[in-house]
Design a protein around this motif. Structure first.
Motif, short mmCIF file in Angstrom:
data_model
loop_
_atom_site.label_atom_id
_atom_site.label_comp_id
_atom_site.label_asym_id
_atom_site.label_seq_id
_atom_site.Cartn_x
_atom_site.Cartn_y
_atom_site.Cartn_z
N ASN A 221 20.50 29.50 76.18
CA ASN A 221 20.87 28.35 76.84
C ASN A 221 22.05 27.73 76.13
OD1 ASN A 221 21.23 25.60 78.02
ND2 ASN A 221 19.54 26.20 79.42
N VAL A 222 23.25 27.67 76.70
CA VAL A 222 24.31 27.33 76.00
C VAL A 222 25.02 26.27 76.82
CG1 VAL A 222 26.86 27.76 75.42
CG2 VAL A 222 24.96 29.75 75.27
N THR A 223 24.88 24.94 76.01
CA THR A 223 25.45 23.91 76.50
C THR A 223 26.81 23.54 76.00
OG1 THR A 223 23.29 22.79 76.83
CG2 THR A 223 24.91 21.35 77.00
N LEU A 224 27.79 23.42 76.83
CA LEU A 224 29.37 23.50 76.18
C LEU A 224 29.77 21.82 76.24
CD1 LEU A 224 31.21 26.20 78.24
CD2 LEU A 224 30.04 26.38 75.93
N ALA A 225 30.42 21.67 75.19
CA ALA A 225 31.19 20.25 75.07
C ALA A 225 32.65 20.80 75.04
CB ALA A 225 30.69 19.46 74.16
N PHE A 226 33.09 21.52 76.04
CA PHE A 226 34.67 21.77 75.83
C PHE A 226 35.41 20.51 76.69
CE2 PHE A 226 34.23 26.69 75.26
CZ PHE A 226 33.47 26.35 74.19
N VAL A 227 36.67 20.80 76.59
CA VAL A 227 37.46 19.68 77.52
C VAL A 227 37.08 19.30 78.89
CG1 VAL A 227 39.46 21.14 78.12
CG2 VAL A 227 39.79 18.56 77.75
N ASP A 228 36.71 20.59 79.53
CA ASP A 228 36.26 20.43 81.03
C ASP A 228 34.75 19.65 81.15
OD1 ASP A 228 38.46 21.67 82.09
OD2 ASP A 228 37.37 23.64 82.26
N GLN A 229 34.14 19.69 80.15
CA GLN A 229 32.55 18.76 80.13
C GLN A 229 32.91 17.46 79.41
OE1 GLN A 229 32.79 22.21 78.66
NE2 GLN A 229 32.32 22.96 80.89
N PHE A 230 34.03 17.24 78.59
CA PHE A 230 34.03 16.13 77.58
C PHE A 230 35.64 16.09 77.60
CE2 PHE A 230 33.04 14.21 73.40
CZ PHE A 230 33.23 13.14 73.84
N PRO A 231 36.27 15.36 78.67
CA PRO A 231 37.63 14.93 78.87
C PRO A 231 38.36 14.35 77.70
CG PRO A 231 36.66 14.71 80.79
CD PRO A 231 35.38 14.87 79.82
N ALA A 232 37.55 13.60 76.82
CA ALA A 232 38.32 12.85 75.67
C ALA A 232 38.62 13.87 74.58
CB ALA A 232 37.20 11.75 75.19
N LEU A 233 38.31 14.99 74.48
CA LEU A 233 38.68 16.01 73.78
C LEU A 233 40.07 16.57 73.77
CD1 LEU A 233 35.38 18.45 73.49
CD2 LEU A 233 36.25 16.54 71.95
N ASN A 234 40.78 16.41 74.92
CA ASN A 234 41.85 16.70 75.35
C ASN A 234 42.92 16.43 74.33
OD1 ASN A 234 43.79 17.96 77.52
ND2 ASN A 234 44.52 15.89 77.61
N GLY A 235 43.69 17.39 73.79
CA GLY A 235 44.62 17.19 72.84
C GLY A 235 44.04 17.01 71.36
N LEU A 236 42.85 16.87 71.22
CA LEU A 236 42.47 16.73 69.74
C LEU A 236 42.09 18.07 69.06
CD1 LEU A 236 39.82 13.79 70.46
CD2 LEU A 236 42.37 13.48 69.79
N GLY A 237 42.18 19.10 69.70
CA GLY A 237 42.12 20.41 68.81
C GLY A 237 40.56 20.63 68.32
#
Length: 208
Positions: free
Chosen positions: A69-85
């Motif tokens: 089971n893979v739980t992602l925290a990419f920008v689509d799931q966690f918008p605050a990551l946008n631009g932070l690399g």
């Protein structure tokens, strides 16, 4: 262990983040994504909750064939990551569970928080680098290189990964070959498998 995960996350944020010209750029997902990510939401509309992700909490039910089971925290799931690399994911393994061979367009760091797994990658010289990892062990997977994880313990396992991109993508090798629209005859030619085996794999991945 919680303190270790906090330190791990904080260290990656410091070391892997890319410079931006504003303090932050929480993604405005109502607008199209560009090559540099999403446009920014108006800072006046933001609250602390926009900078907190709670999706890693709790247990996981594992029902798929690979036993993960893979739980992602990419920008689509966690918008605050946008631009932070940077991005993260939680990996849960049933007994014998695997994360099949895959790649990302970014480098990845993994830390085991429960259980025992074998993790590894295969470089472009076809040399495999793999190791049994125990709780609190860390391993790096270089950018775009094929890599995998396997639960080799007698209990479920959990690991957390971080990648140096807000949208690092995931490409599973087997899904690309057998789960997409590539015709069976071409798949047969490029994999050197028999037609019967190609069709079996396509059925397994739901495209035949």
């Amino acid at each position: 262990m919680n303190n270790l995960l906090v330190f791990f996350t904080f260290s990656l944020l410091v070391c892997l983040s890319h410079a931006i010209e504003v303090d932050f750029c929480v993604a405005d997902r109502s607008l199209p994504r560009g090559s540099q990510g999403y446009a920014c939401r108006d800072p006046a509309t933001l609250t602390t909750d926009d900078f907190v992700y709670t999706g890693f909490r709790g247990g996981r039910t594992i029902t798929n064939v690979p036993g993960n089971n893979v739980t992602l925290a990419f920008v689509d799931q966690f918008p605050a990551l946008n631009g932070l690399g940077i991005s993260m994911a939680r990996l849960d393994f049933g007994v014998g569970g695997v994360i099949p061979v895959h790649s990302h367009r970014r480098s990845e760091v993994i830390i085991v928080s429960r259980g025992s797994i074998i993790a590894g990658f295969i470089d472009t010289n076809n040399t495999a680098y793999y190791r049994r990892l125990e709780v609190e062990d860390v391993m790096i997977f270089p950018q775009a290189i094929l890599h995998f994880q396997v639960n080799v313990g007698t209990t479920p396992a959990t690991a957390f990964v971080s990648l140096n991109g807000a949208n690092p993508s995931i490409q599973f090798t087997m899904n690309s070959l057998f789960g997409g629209n590539l015709p069976a005859d071409i798949t047969q030619q490029i994999t050197l498998l028999s037609n019967a085996e190609v069709m079996r794999m396509k059925r397994a991945f739901g495209t035949a």
